[in-house]
Scaffold this motif. Structure first.
Motif, short mmCIF file in Angstrom:
data_model
loop_
_atom_site.label_atom_id
_atom_site.label_comp_id
_atom_site.label_asym_id
_atom_site.label_seq_id
_atom_site.Cartn_x
_atom_site.Cartn_y
_atom_site.Cartn_z
N ARG A 2 36.18 -23.10 -25.91
CA ARG A 2 36.76 -24.11 -25.03
C ARG A 2 37.06 -25.36 -25.85
O ARG A 2 36.40 -25.64 -26.84
N LYS A 3 38.05 -26.09 -25.43
CA LYS A 3 38.39 -27.33 -26.09
C LYS A 3 37.20 -28.29 -25.99
O LYS A 3 36.45 -28.27 -25.02
N TRP A 4 37.04 -29.14 -26.99
CA TRP A 4 35.96 -30.12 -26.99
C TRP A 4 36.26 -31.19 -25.96
O TRP A 4 37.39 -31.65 -25.82
N LYS A 5 35.23 -31.62 -25.27
CA LYS A 5 35.36 -32.69 -24.28
C LYS A 5 34.42 -33.81 -24.68
O LYS A 5 33.22 -33.60 -24.88
N ARG A 6 34.98 -35.01 -24.78
CA ARG A 6 34.19 -36.20 -25.12
C ARG A 6 33.73 -36.83 -23.82
O ARG A 6 34.53 -37.09 -22.92
N VAL A 7 32.42 -37.10 -23.73
CA VAL A 7 31.85 -37.73 -22.54
C VAL A 7 31.10 -38.97 -23.00
O VAL A 7 30.20 -38.87 -23.85
N ARG A 16 31.13 -31.91 -25.77
CA ARG A 16 30.79 -30.66 -25.11
C ARG A 16 31.84 -29.60 -25.38
O ARG A 16 33.04 -29.88 -25.45
N SER A 17 31.36 -28.39 -25.49
CA SER A 17 32.24 -27.23 -25.63
C SER A 17 31.44 -26.00 -25.23
O SER A 17 30.29 -26.10 -24.80
N TYR A 184 40.08 -29.80 -33.24
CA TYR A 184 39.82 -30.31 -31.89
C TYR A 184 38.57 -31.19 -31.86
O TYR A 184 38.51 -32.16 -31.10
N ALA A 188 38.41 -35.10 -30.79
CA ALA A 188 37.45 -35.60 -29.81
C ALA A 188 36.67 -36.79 -30.38
O ALA A 188 36.43 -37.77 -29.67
N SER A 193 40.83 -36.56 -27.24
CA SER A 193 40.76 -35.25 -26.56
C SER A 193 41.01 -35.40 -25.07
O SER A 193 40.96 -36.46 -24.51
#
Length: 193
Positions: A2-7, A16-17, A184, A188, A193
């Protein structure tokens, strides 16, 4: 993958991935292989009797003979033109720098690799990284890519494709997958991202 998600969180950003089980197993195996090569290189370093007294470790003074290790531990100095003292001066400088710094470089590469082994879910699934862990992932994935790139003889104009019947065609797919994973994550980290 899954694409990396910055939180954004109170303690800083998290990344997160998720990886499929086969992706996690592949990544862990590749990282473990690189650590094994680094361990062999360090074990081949000459014994230093002064280490106990000075606290300074020294490593190999000669470059690795293996192309893969040569990509992971390149020379420190490349002369831009012929040195008046000849190539022996550059070799001597590289040998001295390598002897002084290679142990620390290997330690840093091993530490980044261990971060992947500690944070990558063994059976696949979701996971989350701190900013420091994300930087370690980038470094360790790069080391795996360098290793595969040396094996595949990938240079600046490396192959985008290999014939389907080529014995290393699957390795090129893995190299490209690692490139995307790393790219990716870098994006991020940059907040894109």
């Amino acid at each position: 993958m899954r694409k990396w998600k910055r939180v954004e969180g109170p303690d800083g950003p998290r990344f997160r991935s998720a990886l499929a089980a086969h992706e996690a197993a592949l990544l862990r195996n590749l990282v473990t292989s690189v650590v094994g090569m680094l361990d062999e290189r360090q074990a081949a370093a000459p014994a230093d009797e002064l280490e106990a007294i000075t606290g300074m470790r020294t490593g190999n003074s000669t470059p690795p003979e293996d192309a893969t290790m040569g990509r992971l531990l390149p020379d420190f100095f490349r002369p831009q033109n012929d040195h008046p003292a000849g190539s022996a001066a550059a070799e001597s400088l590289n040998g001295a720098l390598r002897s002084l710094h290679e142990p620390e470089i290997i330690d840093a590469k091993r530490e980044a690799a261990q971060c992947i082994l500690d944070t990558c879910p063994a059976e696949g699934g979701r996971f989350e990284l701190t900013e420091d862990q994300a930087n370690s992932w980038i470094a360790a994935v790069n080391d795996v890519r360098l290793s595969l790139g040396a094996m595949l003889d990938i240079g600046p104009d490396g192959p985008d494709r290999l014939p389907a019947d080529h014995p290393l065609s699957g390795h090129l797919d893995v190299y490209q997958w690692l490139t995307v994973l790393q790219e990716y994550l870098v994006l991020a980290l940059m907040g894109q991202s």
